[in-house]
Design a protein around this motif. Structure first.
Motif, PDB file in Angstrom:
ATOM      1  N   VAL A  43      33.435  11.090  25.365  1.00 52.98           N
ATOM      2  CA  VAL A  43      34.448  12.140  25.471  1.00 52.98           C
ATOM      3  C   VAL A  43      33.796  13.460  25.870  1.00 52.98           C
ATOM      4  CG1 VAL A  43      36.207  13.441  24.220  1.00 52.98           C
ATOM      5  CG2 VAL A  43      35.929  10.992  23.791  1.00 52.98           C
ATOM      6  N   ILE A  44      32.666  13.782  25.234  1.00 50.11           N
ATOM      7  CA  ILE A  44      31.968  15.028  25.551  1.00 50.11           C
ATOM      8  C   ILE A  44      31.460  14.999  26.984  1.00 50.11           C
ATOM      9  CG2 ILE A  44      30.041  16.524  24.932  1.00 50.11           C
ATOM     10  CD1 ILE A  44      30.258  15.467  22.087  1.00 50.11           C
ATOM     11  N   PHE A  45      30.880  13.869  27.389  1.00 44.46           N
ATOM     12  CA  PHE A  45      30.365  13.746  28.752  1.00 44.46           C
ATOM     13  C   PHE A  45      31.472  13.955  29.783  1.00 44.46           C
ATOM     14  CE2 PHE A  45      29.746  11.132  32.524  1.00 44.46           C
ATOM     15  CZ  PHE A  45      28.539  11.624  32.998  1.00 44.46           C
ATOM     16  N   GLU A  46      32.621  13.311  29.584  1.00 44.36           N
ATOM     17  CA  GLU A  46      33.725  13.458  30.526  1.00 44.36           C
ATOM     18  C   GLU A  46      34.216  14.901  30.597  1.00 44.36           C
ATOM     19  OE1 GLU A  46      36.804  10.727  29.522  1.00 44.36           O
ATOM     20  OE2 GLU A  46      35.607   8.935  29.954  1.00 44.36           O
ATOM     21  N   GLU A  47      34.225  15.579  29.457  1.00 46.42           N
ATOM     22  CA  GLU A  47      34.668  16.975  29.426  1.00 46.42           C
ATOM     23  C   GLU A  47      33.761  17.869  30.260  1.00 46.42           C
ATOM     24  OE1 GLU A  47      36.871  20.397  28.284  1.00 46.42           O
ATOM     25  OE2 GLU A  47      37.365  18.278  27.995  1.00 46.42           O
ATOM     26  N   ILE A  48      32.461  17.714  30.083  1.00 49.86           N
ATOM     27  CA  ILE A  48      31.498  18.584  30.759  1.00 49.86           C
ATOM     28  C   ILE A  48      31.305  18.180  32.213  1.00 49.86           C
ATOM     29  CG2 ILE A  48      29.072  19.322  30.752  1.00 49.86           C
ATOM     30  CD1 ILE A  48      29.182  19.010  27.683  1.00 49.86           C
ATOM     31  N   ASN A  49      31.471  16.911  32.517  1.00 46.87           N
ATOM     32  CA  ASN A  49      31.214  16.409  33.872  1.00 46.87           C
ATOM     33  C   ASN A  49      32.220  16.934  34.890  1.00 46.87           C
ATOM     34  OD1 ASN A  49      29.716  14.792  35.714  1.00 46.87           O
ATOM     35  ND2 ASN A  49      31.279  13.194  35.593  1.00 46.87           N
ATOM     36  N   ASP A  50      33.356  17.477  34.428  1.00 52.41           N
ATOM     37  CA  ASP A  50      34.377  18.006  35.338  1.00 52.41           C
ATOM     38  C   ASP A  50      34.437  19.524  35.189  1.00 52.41           C
ATOM     39  OD1 ASP A  50      36.655  18.694  36.805  1.00 52.41           O
ATOM     40  OD2 ASP A  50      37.688  16.839  36.270  1.00 52.41           O
ATOM     41  N   PHE A  51      34.079  20.235  36.252  1.00 49.34           N
ATOM     42  CA  PHE A  51      34.040  21.697  36.199  1.00 49.34           C
ATOM     43  C   PHE A  51      35.395  22.319  35.848  1.00 49.34           C
ATOM     44  CE2 PHE A  51      30.216  21.377  39.116  1.00 49.34           C
ATOM     45  CZ  PHE A  51      29.318  21.879  38.186  1.00 49.34           C
ATOM     46  N   ALA A  69      37.916  31.532  38.981  1.00 50.11           N
ATOM     47  CA  ALA A  69      37.191  30.345  39.441  1.00 50.11           C
ATOM     48  C   ALA A  69      37.922  29.703  40.615  1.00 50.11           C
ATOM     49  CB  ALA A  69      37.046  29.342  38.301  1.00 50.11           C
ATOM     50  N   THR A  70      37.154  29.159  41.546  1.00 49.43           N
ATOM     51  CA  THR A  70      37.692  28.454  42.699  1.00 49.43           C
ATOM     52  C   THR A  70      37.110  27.050  42.718  1.00 49.43           C
ATOM     53  OG1 THR A  70      37.841  30.503  43.962  1.00 49.43           O
ATOM     54  CG2 THR A  70      37.939  28.449  45.206  1.00 49.43           C
ATOM     55  N   TYR A  71      37.989  26.043  42.876  1.00 53.05           N
ATOM     56  CA  TYR A  71      37.555  24.652  42.820  1.00 53.05           C
ATOM     57  C   TYR A  71      37.790  23.943  44.153  1.00 53.05           C
ATOM     58  CZ  TYR A  71      37.998  25.725  37.846  1.00 53.05           C
ATOM     59  OH  TYR A  71      37.891  26.301  36.620  1.00 53.05           O
ATOM     60  N   PRO A  72      36.808  23.211  44.633  1.00 57.96           N
ATOM     61  CA  PRO A  72      37.003  22.385  45.832  1.00 57.96           C
ATOM     62  C   PRO A  72      37.678  21.073  45.447  1.00 57.96           C
ATOM     63  CG  PRO A  72      34.773  22.135  45.059  1.00 57.96           C
ATOM     64  CD  PRO A  72      35.442  23.123  44.124  1.00 57.96           C
ATOM     65  N   GLY A  77      31.207  14.654  38.727  1.00 55.01           N
ATOM     66  CA  GLY A  77      30.207  13.744  39.267  1.00 55.01           C
ATOM     67  C   GLY A  77      29.270  14.431  40.241  1.00 55.01           C
ATOM     68  N   VAL A  78      28.361  13.622  40.807  1.00 52.46           N
ATOM     69  CA  VAL A  78      27.389  14.143  41.770  1.00 52.46           C
ATOM     70  C   VAL A  78      28.126  14.697  42.990  1.00 52.46           C
ATOM     71  CG1 VAL A  78      25.461  13.564  43.285  1.00 52.46           C
ATOM     72  CG2 VAL A  78      25.597  12.553  41.002  1.00 52.46           C
ATOM     73  N   GLY A  79      27.739  15.897  43.403  1.00 56.03           N
ATOM     74  CA  GLY A  79      28.392  16.546  44.530  1.00 56.03           C
ATOM     75  C   GLY A  79      29.509  17.477  44.135  1.00 56.03           C
ATOM     76  N   ALA A  80      29.890  17.470  42.850  1.00 53.56           N
ATOM     77  CA  ALA A  80      30.934  18.372  42.372  1.00 53.56           C
ATOM     78  C   ALA A  80      30.433  19.813  42.409  1.00 53.56           C
ATOM     79  CB  ALA A  80      31.338  18.000  40.957  1.00 53.56           C
ATOM     80  N   SER A  81      31.366  20.760  42.525  1.00 60.99           N
ATOM     81  CA  SER A  81      30.968  22.161  42.565  1.00 60.99           C
ATOM     82  C   SER A  81      32.143  23.059  42.198  1.00 60.99           C
ATOM     83  CB  SER A  81      30.456  22.539  43.956  1.00 60.99           C
ATOM     84  OG  SER A  81      31.493  22.425  44.919  1.00 60.99           O
ATOM     85  N   TYR A  82      31.842  24.316  41.978  1.00 62.92           N
ATOM     86  CA  TYR A  82      32.865  25.348  41.848  1.00 62.92           C
ATOM     87  C   TYR A  82      32.184  26.699  42.028  1.00 62.92           C
ATOM     88  CZ  TYR A  82      31.996  27.358  37.146  1.00 62.92           C
ATOM     89  OH  TYR A  82      31.481  28.030  36.071  1.00 62.92           O
TER      90      TYR A  82
END
Length: 336
Positions: A43-51, A69-72, A77-82
């Motif tokens: 649960v913690i991993f999923e929370e933090i893994n999504d910006f 904040a601006t989200y693409p 996951g890998v390649g995620a950004s904000y």
């Protein structure tokens, strides 16, 4: 005039000396803070893994309410950004490495020229997860100069990381409390064959007994190459709150009658008219769901079948997801 020259010389010596001193300061840094959170690691991993989730607990929002904040398209996951803008300037972050439920490594850019790594480490422990949040990198001369006159990078970052982990803990703990009851009303349950074990015990022993019994039936089915034909369920034969005792069976549905020997038996449930309630959430709230179901039955003027054996079917279980807010249990109360 001569005094002014001496003053300028002293200032020059001070500047040169300070520059040499600052240049000799350790450039590499690795700051980190940890906190134990009583929430499953998944649960913690999923929370933090999504910006997109960071707005729920990010400490910088308390520090700067102007942050936008601006989200693409990709935020986990890998390649995620904000990216963000605020009164302190602009910045961006991207995820460069992920080991599910173990580690996340990200790269942050404050626009200062250096791009330190932000990292998360997750260590599963009994009844919770140890979460470590850190940042490592190498300061340029200008950054060393900045931190020299601003109490150092650790004194500035540690309180923010501590507060962020505290807010993450508060947010996720509240999330674990989310549960709901959805009354489906009167339905005909078709019944069928099942393999089961039965026991009687004190109510506070139900969870431990249930787990062991389900394991026994599951093992029996595996050893005899028997496929499950639906979802596991519990059949309640007796529920005596006055004496704090219960009698129940842990059942695994099968598509035909199976001859068994030993502790695992074959049963058959006749088709029965029931009042169905769908409970979503942690099992610690299951008693609330049962109380709500019987209250709704009474509100609708429906009569529960005297001596009827109620049952609950586990549609989504801990084996399917570690997030208890997503567990789904169907409650069936036999009615006239």
């Amino acid at each position: 005039m001569r005094a002014l020259k001496y003053i300028l010389l002293i200032v020059l010596i001070f500047i040169i000396g300070s520059s040499i001193y600052i240049a000799t300061l350790e450039a590499n840094y690795d700051i980190k803070r940890s906190r134990t959170i009583k929430v499953p690691v998944e649960v913690i991993f999923e929370e933090i893994n999504d910006f997109k989730n960071w707005k729920n607990w990010g400490p910088w929002i308390e520090m700067d309410s102007t942050i936008i904040a601006t989200y693409p398209e990709i935020t986990n996951g890998v390649g995620a950004s904000y990216s963000w803008t605020g009164k302190e300037g602009t910045g961006s972050m991207k995820t460069i490495s992920v080991i599910p439920n173990k580690e996340i490594i990200q790269q942050i850019d404050f626009g200062s020229g250096s791009t330190p790594e932000v990292y998360w480490e997750f260590n599963e422990i009994e009844n919770g997860t140890e979460v470590t949040w850190g940042m490592r990198g190498k300061n340029s001369f200008s950054e060393k100069l900045y931190w020299f006159f601003n109490d150092g990078i650790e004194k500035n970052m540690n309180p923010m990381y501590d507060r962020g982990l505290e807010l993450l803990d508060i947010h996720l703990t509240k999330q674990m409390e989310i549960h709901s009851f959805n009354f489906k009303g009167v339905v005909d349950y078709g019944g069928g064959f099942y393999l089961y074990q039965t026991t009687s015990c004190k109510m506070d022993m139900v969870d431990d007994k249930m787990e062991n019994m389900f394991n026994n039936v599951t093992q029996f089915m595996a050893e005899n190459t028997i496929e499950i034909y639906g979802n596991p369920f519990i059949l309640y034969h007796k529920w005596d709150e006055a004496n704090n005792t219960t009698m129940f069976s842990t059942c695994m549905p099968v598509n035909e009658r199976i001859i068994t020997t030993g502790d695992v038996l074959t049963g058959f449930m006749e088709p029965v008219k029931t009042f169905k309630t769908v409970f979503t959430g942690d099992y610690r709230f299951s008693n609330e769901a049962w109380v709500a179901a019987y209250k709704e039955i009474a509100n609708q003027g429906i009569i529960a079948l005297e001596n009827g054996e109620s049952f609950e079917i586990f549609k989504i279980r801990p084996q399917d997801t570690a997030n208890p807010t997503k567990w789904v249990t169907e409650i069936y109360v036999p009615i006239n």
